[in-house]
Design a protein around this motif. Sequence first.
Motif, PDB file in Angstrom:
ATOM      1  N   SER A  62     -49.136 -27.687  16.069  1.00  0.00           N
ATOM      2  CA  SER A  62     -48.954 -28.946  17.018  1.00  0.00           C
ATOM      3  C   SER A  62     -49.226 -29.182  18.182  1.00  0.00           C
ATOM      4  N   GLY A  63     -49.144 -30.689  18.178  1.00  0.00           N
ATOM      5  CA  GLY A  63     -50.186 -31.799  18.898  1.00  0.00           C
ATOM      6  C   GLY A  63     -51.479 -31.497  18.524  1.00  0.00           C
ATOM      7  N   ARG A  64     -52.176 -31.006  17.262  1.00  0.00           N
ATOM      8  CA  ARG A  64     -53.338 -31.264  17.408  1.00  0.00           C
ATOM      9  C   ARG A  64     -54.300 -32.556  16.611  1.00  0.00           C
ATOM     10  N   ASN A  65     -54.779 -32.892  17.238  1.00  0.00           N
ATOM     11  CA  ASN A  65     -55.645 -34.046  16.659  1.00  0.00           C
ATOM     12  C   ASN A  65     -55.563 -34.583  15.245  1.00  0.00           C
ATOM     13  N   VAL A  66     -55.462 -35.664  14.592  1.00  0.00           N
ATOM     14  CA  VAL A  66     -55.773 -35.682  13.517  1.00  0.00           C
ATOM     15  C   VAL A  66     -57.919 -36.195  13.469  1.00  0.00           C
ATOM     16  N   LYS A  67     -58.314 -35.226  12.867  1.00  0.00           N
ATOM     17  CA  LYS A  67     -59.868 -35.386  13.648  1.00  0.00           C
ATOM     18  C   LYS A  67     -60.328 -37.200  13.061  1.00  0.00           C
ATOM     19  N   SER A  68     -59.918 -37.353  11.417  1.00  0.00           N
ATOM     20  CA  SER A  68     -60.461 -38.140  10.479  1.00  0.00           C
ATOM     21  C   SER A  68     -60.012 -39.147  11.266  1.00  0.00           C
ATOM     22  N   VAL A  69     -58.724 -39.657  11.833  1.00  0.00           N
ATOM     23  CA  VAL A  69     -58.200 -40.787  12.083  1.00  0.00           C
ATOM     24  C   VAL A  69     -58.468 -40.884  13.955  1.00  0.00           C
ATOM     25  N   ASP A  70     -58.488 -40.265  14.438  1.00  0.00           N
ATOM     26  CA  ASP A  70     -58.482 -39.977  15.595  1.00  0.00           C
ATOM     27  C   ASP A  70     -59.447 -39.120  16.623  1.00  0.00           C
ATOM     28  N   PRO A  71     -60.475 -39.096  16.342  1.00  0.00           N
ATOM     29  CA  PRO A  71     -61.452 -37.994  16.404  1.00  0.00           C
ATOM     30  C   PRO A  71     -61.375 -37.605  18.082  1.00  0.00           C
ATOM     31  N   ASP A  72     -61.411 -38.397  19.036  1.00  0.00           N
ATOM     32  CA  ASP A  72     -61.424 -38.670  20.353  1.00  0.00           C
ATOM     33  C   ASP A  72     -60.497 -38.928  21.009  1.00  0.00           C
ATOM     34  N   GLY A  73     -59.034 -38.655  20.925  1.00  0.00           N
ATOM     35  CA  GLY A  73     -57.746 -38.785  20.741  1.00  0.00           C
ATOM     36  C   GLY A  73     -57.489 -40.875  21.184  1.00  0.00           C
ATOM     37  N   CYS A  74     -58.028 -41.129  21.205  1.00  0.00           N
ATOM     38  CA  CYS A  74     -57.747 -42.610  21.793  1.00  0.00           C
ATOM     39  C   CYS A  74     -56.333 -43.164  21.382  1.00  0.00           C
ATOM     40  N   LEU A  75     -55.851 -43.061  19.860  1.00  0.00           N
ATOM     41  CA  LEU A  75     -54.698 -43.902  19.271  1.00  0.00           C
ATOM     42  C   LEU A  75     -53.454 -42.537  20.132  1.00  0.00           C
ATOM     43  N   LYS A  76     -53.911 -41.718  20.359  1.00  0.00           N
ATOM     44  CA  LYS A  76     -52.828 -40.605  20.867  1.00  0.00           C
ATOM     45  C   LYS A  76     -52.502 -40.987  22.512  1.00  0.00           C
ATOM     46  N   ARG A  77     -53.736 -41.856  23.028  1.00  0.00           N
ATOM     47  CA  ARG A  77     -53.655 -42.259  24.912  1.00  0.00           C
ATOM     48  C   ARG A  77     -53.470 -43.316  24.455  1.00  0.00           C
ATOM     49  N   LEU A  78     -52.670 -44.162  23.642  1.00  0.00           N
ATOM     50  CA  LEU A  78     -52.388 -45.845  23.775  1.00  0.00           C
ATOM     51  C   LEU A  78     -51.106 -45.794  22.698  1.00  0.00           C
ATOM     52  N   LEU A  79     -51.005 -44.872  22.158  1.00  0.00           N
ATOM     53  CA  LEU A  79     -49.863 -45.281  21.808  1.00  0.00           C
ATOM     54  C   LEU A  79     -48.409 -43.644  21.860  1.00  0.00           C
ATOM     55  N   PRO A  80     -48.089 -43.178  22.579  1.00  0.00           N
ATOM     56  CA  PRO A  80     -47.204 -42.514  23.243  1.00  0.00           C
ATOM     57  C   PRO A  80     -46.490 -42.130  21.768  1.00  0.00           C
ATOM     58  N   SER A  81     -46.295 -40.633  21.653  1.00  0.00           N
ATOM     59  CA  SER A  81     -45.531 -40.352  20.674  1.00  0.00           C
ATOM     60  C   SER A  81     -43.953 -40.650  20.422  1.00  0.00           C
ATOM     61  N   ALA A  82     -43.825 -40.625  21.929  1.00  0.00           N
ATOM     62  CA  ALA A  82     -42.255 -40.220  22.668  1.00  0.00           C
ATOM     63  C   ALA A  82     -41.795 -42.144  21.677  1.00  0.00           C
ATOM     64  N   HIS A  83     -42.523 -43.362  22.060  1.00  0.00           N
ATOM     65  CA  HIS A  83     -42.242 -44.586  21.336  1.00  0.00           C
ATOM     66  C   HIS A  83     -42.729 -44.347  19.976  1.00  0.00           C
ATOM     67  N   VAL A  84     -43.250 -43.465  19.386  1.00  0.00           N
ATOM     68  CA  VAL A  84     -43.556 -44.040  17.798  1.00  0.00           C
ATOM     69  C   VAL A  84     -42.326 -44.031  16.658  1.00  0.00           C
TER      70      VAL A  84
END
Length: 342
Positions: A132-154
Amino acid sequence: MLREFSERIRAELPPLQRICVAGPGAIGITLATRMALNGLQVTIAARGQSLNVIQENGLQLTDVYGKHTVRVPVAEGPDIPPQDVVFLSSKAQDLASIASWTQNLIGPDTIIVPVINGIPWWYFEGEAGQYSGRNVKSVDPDGCLKRLLPSAHVIGCVAMFTADRPAPGTARSLNPLRLIIGEIDNEPRVRTEALAKILIRSGIETRVSERVRDPLWTKVIGNLVFNPLSVATGATLRELAGDSSLAHVSRQLLNEALLVAASFGARVEMSPRQLLDFTKSMGDAKTSMLQDYEMGRPLELAAIVDAVLEFADLQGLPMPFTQSVTTITRYRSLTSTGQRSG
C-alpha cells in the motif's frame, strides 16, 4: 486522502463543463475531437509544432464515424485556468514533464484522467496490503508523479482502442472507441459515472469498472506480450499471434505475465486463447511500439515491461522469456538511435 476527498463531492455533480486534453498525440486528438463534436467545451494543452498546427488548422480525425475537423481553443499549459477534467494523454516516459507543465489546470475538485500505456504510478495508491502506497520505481522512481498528481484526483483509465498520428493535429482510429474507467480505490463515486456519461454521449463506448486494475492488467499483458516482440521481429499483430513460431513465443510471454497478474489478485478479462485470437483479428496493424521504433522515438519499455518485471521481482517470480525479448528490443532501440557505443 481519497476518502476525505470523496466526502466533499455532493450527491450530484455540476456538469463537467471545462475539459482539457493535455498532450495532443493520437489518443488525445481522438478523445478531444469526439468530445468537441458532442458540443463539450474542450481545450487542448500543447506546445511547439502541435500548438501552431492546431491553432491554424484545428483537430482532424478519421474514425469509424467518418472524417471530422473541429476548432478548439489551444494554449500552453500554464496559460489555461483550472479545469473540471484533465485528460493526460502522452507516452508514459513523458508524463512527468506534462504533469509539471499542467499544474495550473488542477483545481480543488479537478478530475485527472491519465490515458497512458503500461503500469501507472498510482497502482499501489488506494490499495490495502503490504505494498500500500509503494512507489512503482520503474515509472516514478522519485515519487514526482505522486506529488504532482494527487491520487485523490485520479480516475484510472484503460484505452481499449488503437490510434495513430500521421501528422501534428491529425489522428486516425479505425476500430471501435472503447474506454474503461474506475476509481483507483475501487469506491463508487458520482464523478466517475458523470464522466462516463459525457464520454458515451461523445461516441466513446465507456464502461465503469469496480476493479479498474483488472482491465488494466488485460491491457498491460497485451502490450507486454506483443509490443517488444514486434520491435524485435518487425512483425504485425496478425503475424505475432498467427504465425506458428511467433505465436509460440507470444504464448510463453503471455504465461509469464498472467502469473504475475494473478499474484497481485488480478482477474484478467480475456483467456489466453481470446487474447491471441483478438490480436490476430487486428490484421496487419503495427504496434505503437513498432511505430515508435521506426520513427526513431523512445520506447515505452519502462511502463510496459520494466514495471511488470519489478512486480515479478516483488513476488519472486522469474520471467526469462520476457527478460530475453526485452533485452533484444532495448538493444535494437539503442542501436537505432545511436545511443549505444562500443
